[in-house]
Design an enzyme around this catalytic site. Structure first.
Site, mmCIF file in Angstrom:
data_model
loop_
_atom_site.group_PDB
_atom_site.id
_atom_site.type_symbol
_atom_site.label_atom_id
_atom_site.label_comp_id
_atom_site.label_asym_id
_atom_site.label_seq_id
_atom_site.Cartn_x
_atom_site.Cartn_y
_atom_site.Cartn_z
ATOM 1 C CG LEU A 149 -1.871 0.698 1.411
ATOM 2 C CD1 LEU A 149 -2.861 1.146 0.435
ATOM 3 C CD2 LEU A 149 -2.531 0.934 2.636
ATOM 4 C CD GLU A 150 2.660 3.526 3.959
ATOM 5 O OE1 GLU A 150 3.226 4.969 2.814
ATOM 6 O OE2 GLU A 150 1.924 3.811 4.935
ATOM 7 C CB THR A 151 6.294 2.014 -2.162
ATOM 8 O OG1 THR A 151 7.230 0.619 -1.065
ATOM 9 C CG2 THR A 151 7.142 3.080 -0.474
#
Length: 268
Positions: A126-128
């Site tokens: 989700l972050e990267t």
């Protein structure tokens, strides 16, 4: 005379209160003076002036960063809208594949920190998008701009100091510190203060590298959750203690719910 006395008092007060000597601003006009004042007061933050001067040399005010800080719309979406925008089946499948690829590392991490692979994979994805894009903006330039900006000056001054600590400790060079617009660093987007508190050297190469070292990234993420109260062997859905821990990762309810659902799907 009253003005002159006030000015003298102000100068004396500022000289013994370094953190207040740099005045924030709402535009680029006073940025350079603020930066020079910050450099001059490096020692008050536990930093070496020569390190700070070299790290901040040539960094200019970034209007784009301020604009982005004023215009965060993603978290105003409903969960359904946010999930559809950020997650798809390909991400779930890739997470499952990466779970197998790094199974040995994940097993070691779970033994030590109690955090299962699907949760870490969900955050990583989700972050990267599993490290595919962790940002290409200068972390120090972003943080210096936001520290100077009056909206959240105290918060971002702390992040700037921590980012410079990372440089001073030689974990990363200023050039290596590329990230998102708000200064998040690495494949799971740690703020600099979290980097200093929770980053671990899992690959044992002498550096805590959350940009290039996947073992360090995964272990540091688990360490963050464990230090915030993660309960080994327990579920992480809404209403659970571990769900509340996920809220320490990101305060936005749609984000936390997305991590929870994504982790369930990766682990199924």
């Amino acid at each position: 005379m009253r003005i002159a006395l006030f000015s003298l008092f102000t100068i004396l007060f500022m000289s013994v209160t370094p953190a207040l000597s740099a005045t924030c601003g709402n535009g680029p006009g006073g940025y350079e003076a603020w930066k020079q004042s910050f450099i001059a007061n490096s020692s008050s933050y536990g930093l070496k002036e020569r390190v700070v001067k070299k790290a901040l040399q040539g960094l200019t005010y970034n209007k784009k960063v301020v604009r982005l800080d004023r215009n965060q719309k993603s978290f105003k979406l409903s969960f359904k809208q946010f999930y559809a925008k950020r997650v798809n089946n390909a991400m779930i499948k890739r997470g499952q594949k990466l779970g197998k690829t790094y199974a040995r590392i994940f097993n070691g991490i779970e033994r030590k920190y109690g955090v299962p692979a699907p949760v870490i994979l969900a955050i990583w994805g989700l972050e990267t998008n599993y490290g595919s894009f962790s940002g290409n903006m200068s972390v120090l330039r972003s943080l210096a701009t936001l520290a100077y900006d009056c909206r959240r000056s105290k918060f971002f001054t702390n992040e700037l100091v921590n980012a410079l600590m990372i440089v001073q400790r030689r974990d990363m060079t200023p050039a290596e510190m590329k990230g998102a617009w708000a200064g998040e660093i690495g494949q799971t987007q740690f703020l600099a203060s979290s980097y200093m508190k929770y980053a671990v050297d899992w690959d044992r190469n002498g550096k805590r590298d959350l940009v290039r070292s996947i073992p360090d990234v995964l272990a540091s993420t688990a360490n963050y959750l464990q230090k915030h109260g993660w309960r080994r062997g327990q579920p992480w859905g809404p209403g659970t203690a571990n769900y509340r821990v996920l809220k320490k990762w990101n305060k936005a309810s749609v984000y936390v719910q997305t991590i929870s659902v994504m982790a369930e799907k990766i682990g199924s």
